[in-house]
Design a protein around this motif. Sequence first.
Motif: not given
Length: 188
Positions: A54-58
């Motif tokens: 997974l690669a995430w950002g808010r």
Amino acid sequence: MTARQADHPIDALFLNRHSPRAFTTEEIPQAELLTLMEAARWAPSASNTQPARLAWGRRGEAEFQTIAGLLVPGNRIWAERAAALVVVASQAEKEGAALTWHAFDAGAAWMSLALQAHLRGWVAHAMGGFDKEAAVQALHLPAGHALHCVVAIGRQGPAETLPEHQRPREMPNSRRPLSEVAGHGRFL
Ligand SMILES: Cc1cc2nc3c(=O)[nH]c(=O)nc-3n(C[C@H](O)[C@H](O)[C@H](O)COP(=O)(O)O)c2cc1C
């Protein structure tokens, strides 16, 4: 809104989870997002190889903007209002040997995330519509990995926040009957 109907009794979780596009402006705390991704981590996988990545950002972070910038325009228009974006990929080979079930396992991981999101009052909407070529570089995808989806996560908001042409699709959709899906001892 017509309620979804099951042909056979199932937990409301499976009927009520769906993929809206309209979000409120509520932010998702990092700890909460980690909880959703933790559910993905505990998904089953072939020989417990755990190939999902997974690669995430808010929203508000540069990482979110990078992911949002990969989406096709029809997805970006609504998904950049999400509280978080999570890209789902999987390791497709290990030490030269194919991880045959990597995509199946990544699917289980995304669904675990989506159901955990639903259980905590969030909605999660998967999107295959993004620039995978650009994502390889932008997200530093290692060699031997495959990209699958970007998942938009947020609190469901009013349909009026969507472009007019997307509002009718905000209703939960239905499914083909089980009798078309499951055959007794053979495929239909
Ligand atoms: C692999 C995958 C790719 C999808 N791609 C998109 C997409 O690019 N844009 C979009 O708006 N929805 C996308 N969806 C959402 C589906 O259209 C949606 O899950 C399906 O219609 C079932 O509706 P539900 O999730 O509300 O039950 C995708 C879903 C999956 C699982």
